[in-house]
Motif scaffolding. Structure first.
Motif, PDB file in Angstrom:
ATOM      1  N   HIS A  74       0.816  -1.220   0.000  1.00  6.90           N
ATOM      2  CA  HIS A  74       0.000   0.000   0.000  1.00  6.90           C
ATOM      3  C   HIS A  74       0.846   1.264   0.000  1.00  6.90           C
ATOM      4  O   HIS A  74       0.354   2.351  -0.331  1.00  6.90           O
ATOM      5  N   ILE A  75       2.120   1.167   0.366  1.00 11.28           N
ATOM      6  CA  ILE A  75       2.976   2.357   0.469  1.00 11.28           C
ATOM      7  C   ILE A  75       3.369   2.841  -0.930  1.00 11.28           C
ATOM      8  O   ILE A  75       3.815   2.056  -1.767  1.00 11.28           O
ATOM      9  N   ASN A  76       3.193   4.123  -1.173  1.00 12.55           N
ATOM     10  CA  ASN A  76       3.532   4.673  -2.492  1.00 12.55           C
ATOM     11  C   ASN A  76       4.381   5.939  -2.423  1.00 12.55           C
ATOM     12  O   ASN A  76       4.625   6.572  -3.435  1.00 12.55           O
ATOM     13  N   LYS A  77       4.831   6.303  -1.218  1.00 14.62           N
ATOM     14  CA  LYS A  77       5.674   7.486  -1.063  1.00 14.62           C
ATOM     15  C   LYS A  77       6.886   7.127  -0.196  1.00 14.62           C
ATOM     16  O   LYS A  77       6.743   6.420   0.803  1.00 14.62           O
ATOM     17  N   ILE A  78       8.041   7.646  -0.594  1.00 12.76           N
ATOM     18  CA  ILE A  78       9.276   7.384   0.142  1.00 12.76           C
ATOM     19  C   ILE A  78       9.908   8.718   0.522  1.00 12.76           C
ATOM     20  O   ILE A  78      10.199   9.548  -0.351  1.00 12.76           O
ATOM     21  N   ILE A  79      10.124   8.922   1.804  1.00 15.01           N
ATOM     22  CA  ILE A  79      10.875  10.081   2.277  1.00 15.01           C
ATOM     23  C   ILE A  79      12.359   9.779   2.090  1.00 15.01           C
ATOM     24  O   ILE A  79      12.859   8.759   2.569  1.00 15.01           O
ATOM     25  N   VAL A  80      13.055  10.676   1.377  1.00 13.47           N
ATOM     26  CA  VAL A  80      14.460  10.438   1.039  1.00 13.47           C
ATOM     27  C   VAL A  80      15.286  11.690   1.333  1.00 13.47           C
ATOM     28  O   VAL A  80      14.758  12.807   1.333  1.00 13.47           O
ATOM     29  N   PRO A  81      16.584  11.549   1.565  1.00 15.06           N
ATOM     30  CA  PRO A  81      17.459  12.723   1.680  1.00 15.06           C
ATOM     31  C   PRO A  81      17.622  13.385   0.319  1.00 15.06           C
ATOM     32  O   PRO A  81      17.568  12.716  -0.713  1.00 15.06           O
ATOM     33  N   ASN A  82      17.871  14.683   0.320  1.00 13.74           N
ATOM     34  CA  ASN A  82      18.007  15.387  -0.966  1.00 13.74           C
ATOM     35  C   ASN A  82      19.445  15.396  -1.477  1.00 13.74           C
ATOM     36  O   ASN A  82      19.711  15.917  -2.548  1.00 13.74           O
ATOM     37  N   ASN A  83      20.374  14.837  -0.716  1.00 16.65           N
ATOM     38  CA  ASN A  83      21.795  14.935  -1.105  1.00 16.65           C
ATOM     39  C   ASN A  83      22.490  13.601  -0.866  1.00 16.65           C
ATOM     40  O   ASN A  83      23.219  13.424   0.094  1.00 16.65           O
ATOM     41  N   VAL A  84      22.218  12.648  -1.752  1.00 16.19           N
ATOM     42  CA  VAL A  84      22.832  11.332  -1.606  1.00 16.19           C
ATOM     43  C   VAL A  84      23.389  10.889  -2.953  1.00 16.19           C
ATOM     44  O   VAL A  84      23.077  11.467  -3.991  1.00 16.19           O
TER      45      VAL A  84
END
Length: 238
Positions: free
Chosen positions: A59-69
């Motif tokens: 059901h998960i469709n969004k991922i919180i990610v760092p902007n500088n990787v």
């Protein structure tokens, strides 16, 4: 490492089967307290995070990610084409993601990819206490041998990835590992990392990938694992 690698070559087991894959896996399982699947590189291991998430939490469709990787951390979730990536700004003191404003983006359809940048460790157990229902994955490719709250980095999340590339804390030249404490997820990843091959020979019951580590790389890895204390001491000195 050279002795083990030469032994692997002499054995004739130079591809993705052999005793060094078993031995290196067991050492990593002892270190992490998790199920371990050795793979061909850290990017493959991180892609398997995306596959594990889709398998266990569809059901998960969004991922919180760092902007500088490094680009692979984003790419591995973009491969799937199903996820909206929500970038979080960088903490300039650690180069890790800022955690202050997560409340604004966390919901039941969201998971978080924590990336331990440059070996700086995010306290995952503290995040889990703060967001007990949030599914957290760790890109721990730059964090092997790091710790949070007396546990190895990578061991607290739903699943995590390690890299053993030449610039990492220990190296197999190329190589990586997927780790999880969830047996069902491990068994699924064990299946799809090797062409979706089931327990019945030549029966492929899932769409899989060729993400297998070779016995030679595992032999080099085992040699490095045997020298963890020495390698760690030299890196701290540097």
């Amino acid at each position: 490492s050279l002795d083990y690698a030469h032994d692997a070559l002499r054995s004739g087991w130079i591809s993705s089967k052999g005793e060094y894959i078993v031995k290196a896996t067991k050492v990593l399982e002892r270190i992490t307290g998790c199920y371990v699947q050795l793979v061909s590189n850290g990017t493959a291991a991180t892609h398997l995070l995306a596959k594990a998430l889709k398998y266990k939490h569809p059901h998960i469709n969004k991922i919180i990610v760092p902007n500088n990787v490094y680009v692979a951390a984003w790419n591995c979730f973009m491969y799937e084409g199903d996820y909206e990536l929500i970038p979080i700004d960088c903490d300039l003191l650690t180069w890790n993601m800022l955690l202050d404003n997560l409340d604004e983006v966390v919901d039941e359809d969201t998971a978080l990819l924590a990336v331990h940048n440059l070996g700086n460790i995010i306290n995952i157990p503290a995040l889990q206490r703060r967001f007990p229902d949030l599914v957290i994955m760790e890109d721990a490719c730059e964090a092997f041998l790091g710790e949070y709250e007396d546990s190895p980095a990578g061991s607290a999340a739903f699943c995590s990835s390690y890299s053993f590339f030449g610039n990492k804390n220990i190296t197999a030249g190329e190589g990586g590992a997927f780790i999880t404490k969830d047996k069902d997820t491990y068994e699924y990843i064990n299946n799809i990392h090797s062409q979706g091959l089931s327990d019945e020979q030549y029966i492929h019951n899932n769409l899989g990938y060729n993400y297998r580590m070779t016995n030679i790389h595992a032999a080099i890895l085992l040699g490095q694992l045997d020298r963890l204390d020495e390698i760690s001491a030299k890196k701290r000195e540097i």
